[in-house]
Design a protein around this motif. Structure first.
Motif, PDB file in Angstrom:
ATOM      1  N   THR A 152      70.494  31.651  83.654  1.00 30.16           N
ATOM      2  CA  THR A 152      69.932  32.370  82.503  1.00 30.16           C
ATOM      3  C   THR A 152      70.391  31.738  81.198  1.00 30.16           C
ATOM      4  O   THR A 152      69.601  31.590  80.253  1.00 30.16           O
ATOM      5  CB  THR A 152      70.403  33.840  82.503  1.00 30.16           C
ATOM      6  N   MET A 153      71.667  31.360  81.159  1.00 32.59           N
ATOM      7  CA  MET A 153      72.190  30.760  79.928  1.00 32.59           C
ATOM      8  C   MET A 153      71.501  29.434  79.633  1.00 32.59           C
ATOM      9  O   MET A 153      71.127  29.153  78.486  1.00 32.59           O
ATOM     10  CB  MET A 153      73.705  30.555  80.041  1.00 32.59           C
ATOM     11  N   LEU A 154      71.314  28.620  80.674  1.00 38.77           N
ATOM     12  CA  LEU A 154      70.621  27.341  80.458  1.00 38.77           C
ATOM     13  C   LEU A 154      69.178  27.578  80.019  1.00 38.77           C
ATOM     14  O   LEU A 154      68.661  26.896  79.133  1.00 38.77           O
ATOM     15  CB  LEU A 154      70.653  26.491  81.730  1.00 38.77           C
ATOM     16  N   ALA A 155      68.533  28.553  80.653  1.00 38.91           N
ATOM     17  CA  ALA A 155      67.149  28.853  80.296  1.00 38.91           C
ATOM     18  C   ALA A 155      67.061  29.244  78.817  1.00 38.91           C
ATOM     19  O   ALA A 155      66.187  28.778  78.076  1.00 38.91           O
ATOM     20  CB  ALA A 155      66.607  29.971  81.178  1.00 38.91           C
ATOM     21  N   GLU A 156      68.005  30.062  78.395  1.00 40.82           N
ATOM     22  CA  GLU A 156      68.034  30.526  77.013  1.00 40.82           C
ATOM     23  C   GLU A 156      68.345  29.369  76.061  1.00 40.82           C
ATOM     24  O   GLU A 156      67.665  29.168  75.058  1.00 40.82           O
ATOM     25  CB  GLU A 156      69.136  31.581  76.896  1.00 40.82           C
ATOM     26  N   GLY A 157      69.369  28.605  76.410  1.00 38.08           N
ATOM     27  CA  GLY A 157      69.784  27.480  75.578  1.00 38.08           C
ATOM     28  C   GLY A 157      68.666  26.465  75.401  1.00 38.08           C
ATOM     29  O   GLY A 157      68.374  26.045  74.278  1.00 38.08           O
ATOM     30  N   PHE A 158      68.027  26.098  76.506  1.00 37.90           N
ATOM     31  CA  PHE A 158      66.965  25.091  76.398  1.00 37.90           C
ATOM     32  C   PHE A 158      65.737  25.637  75.686  1.00 37.90           C
ATOM     33  O   PHE A 158      65.027  24.883  75.011  1.00 37.90           O
ATOM     34  CB  PHE A 158      66.638  24.500  77.777  1.00 37.90           C
ATOM     35  N   ALA A 159      65.504  26.932  75.810  1.00 37.05           N
ATOM     36  CA  ALA A 159      64.384  27.515  75.046  1.00 37.05           C
ATOM     37  C   ALA A 159      64.637  27.317  73.547  1.00 37.05           C
ATOM     38  O   ALA A 159      63.712  27.080  72.769  1.00 37.05           O
ATOM     39  CB  ALA A 159      64.227  28.993  75.384  1.00 37.05           C
TER      40      ALA A 159
END
Ligand code: ADP
Ligand code: MG
Length: 398
Positions: A152-159
């Motif tokens: 989730t953190m990576l998804a958020e960060g890359f968004a």
């Protein structure tokens, strides 16, 4: 203030890097020294985890199970060598990200989690007895928990950083590797931890009598409850094909993949047929199984996708769900998600555009494939194809 925080970030990175680089270098040179022909990291990790599972496969494990628990001790000793190396490779991946990406606070936070895990695991005293193993298992359990939100953190960060990146391949390569490596690490760790339990039909994480039907029913029920929560309405799921098939398989990655595919079908169906009220076309899941492979097909009548978007649908962060922020209504359901590596968007129907690309990366990692056939205006079929685990042939290569 922005300038300052960037400087802070910089110095933090620099100091962490110099602290780890010694370890990293040592690890890497050991690696390169011992395995001169397998320098490509993903290739190496693949074959390593494969070997790990090959040697720890259901049959070997059952045969090797010893009453004095020395198999558990051996497993811990193996992991204590293997995990730091794998984590070191991931840290190198973070350091090679473009500066603007690596500076994103959320991505940096994940980077730091990996560095911390590396230090904890590589400083762990040599495991010589079962007391040491017990402590090691506690540490693993804690780390698994600390890292549960990484996707989730990576998804958020890359968004957040997406708009600065022109090289799509760079992101895809990084995320494919990071996510599948994480899956491998978690499977190894969970496999070890579950050697302690006597769960019926299980040897470690391998379910000897895995039933695709039971898993699909469970995931369909979960996705349906999410869908009803969000839209107030949901189609039914029907199953056909080889309903009685059971065989040995590792369930956790399938939990993730099926949940994501089903959520997409639920969403597409409800959004396309919202005016039909309770009379929505059902989602049909077909199981097909032979000696070498099994296929799970999820068919919906959710209006499909324009052909030109099919490729895009498999890109990280591609979503037709609108702004991520608008979708922050998942609070109510967050608590439903118990499984650690369950979804990148816990308790949410959709949002980050991580479902399909992550599911495909997992399927490929397991030696299988995930493909989609879609007909705009009609619906979509998603095919998950996987090989059977078999300790005789090489199909079990993860
Ligand atoms: P998300 O669900 O967060 O949008 P996914 O990676 O799961 O991200 O899906 C990406 C996009 O692919 C979706 O936003 C949607 O536009 C499209 N898509 C995926 N599955 C389906 C489907 N079964 N029917 C129609 N469109 C789909
Ligand atoms: Mg999705």
């Amino acid at each position: 203030a922005r300038h300052f925080s960037c400087v802070k970030v910089l110095t933090r990175r620099a100091s962490l890097d110099s602290a780890t680089s010694v370890f990293l270098f040592r690890r890497f040179s050991e690696e390169l020294h011992t395995r001169p022909r397998e320098r490509d990291t993903s290739e190496r990790e693949r074959s390593q985890s494969v070997t790990a599972f090959y040697y720890q496969s259901a049959i070997d494990q059952a045969a090797a199970k010893s009453p004095d628990k020395s198999h558990i001790l051996r497993s811990a000793q193996y992991l204590s060598k293997e995990l730091p190396v794998r984590i070191a490779h991931r840290i190198a991946g973070f350091r090679n990200l473009p500066f603007i990406v690596g500076c994103n606070p959320t991505i940096l936070q994940v980077h730091e989690l990996y560095i911390r895990a590396f230090h904890i695991l590589s400083n762990f005293p040599v495991i010589t007895n079962l007391q040491g193993e017990e402590k090691y298992s506690d540490t693993l359990r804690q780390l698994l928990d600390d890292h549960k939100d990484v996707v989730t953190m990576l998804a958020e960060g890359f968004a957040q950083v997406r708009k600065h990146i022109t090289d799509e391949n760079l992101i895809r390569t990084f995320l494919d590797r990071t996510l599948t490596s994480r899956l491998g690490i978690r499977m190894l760790a969970e496999h070890h931890l579950s050697l302690h339990d006597e769960k019926p039909n299980h040897v470690g994480v391998v379910n000897i009598a895995f039933s695709p039907r039971r898993l699909i029913e469970k995931k369909a029920q979960y996705a349906k409850s999410l869908c009803e929560g969000k839209y107030g309405n949901a189609p039914n799921v029907v199953l056909n094909g080889h309903l009685n098939a059971t065989f040995p398989y590792i369930q956790p990655p399938l939990d993730y993949i099926l949940t994501e595919i089903l959520k997409n079908s639920f969403r597409a169906t409800v959004e396309t047929h919202s005016s039909n009220g309770y009379n929505m076309p059902e989602i049909v899941v077909t199981i097909a199984n032979n000696d070498s492979d099994f296929v799970i097909r999820v068919s919906d009548r959710g209006g499909g996708l324009p052909q030109k978007l099919v490729q895009k649908a498999f890109e990280y962060n591609f979503t037709t769900a609108g702004a991520v922020r608008e979708d922050h209504d998942g609070g109510l359901f967050d608590s439903f998600v118990a499984s650690p590596q369950s979804t990148p968007t816990p308790g949410k129907m959709h949002g980050y555009g991580f479902g399909l690309p992550t599911a495909r990366a997992y399927a490929n990692y397991l030696g299988g494939s995930l493909t989609m056939e879609t007909m705009e205006g009609i619906g979509t079929d998603v095919y998950l194809r996987l090989g059977h685990l078999d300790s005789k042939s090489e199909s079990f290569r993860i």
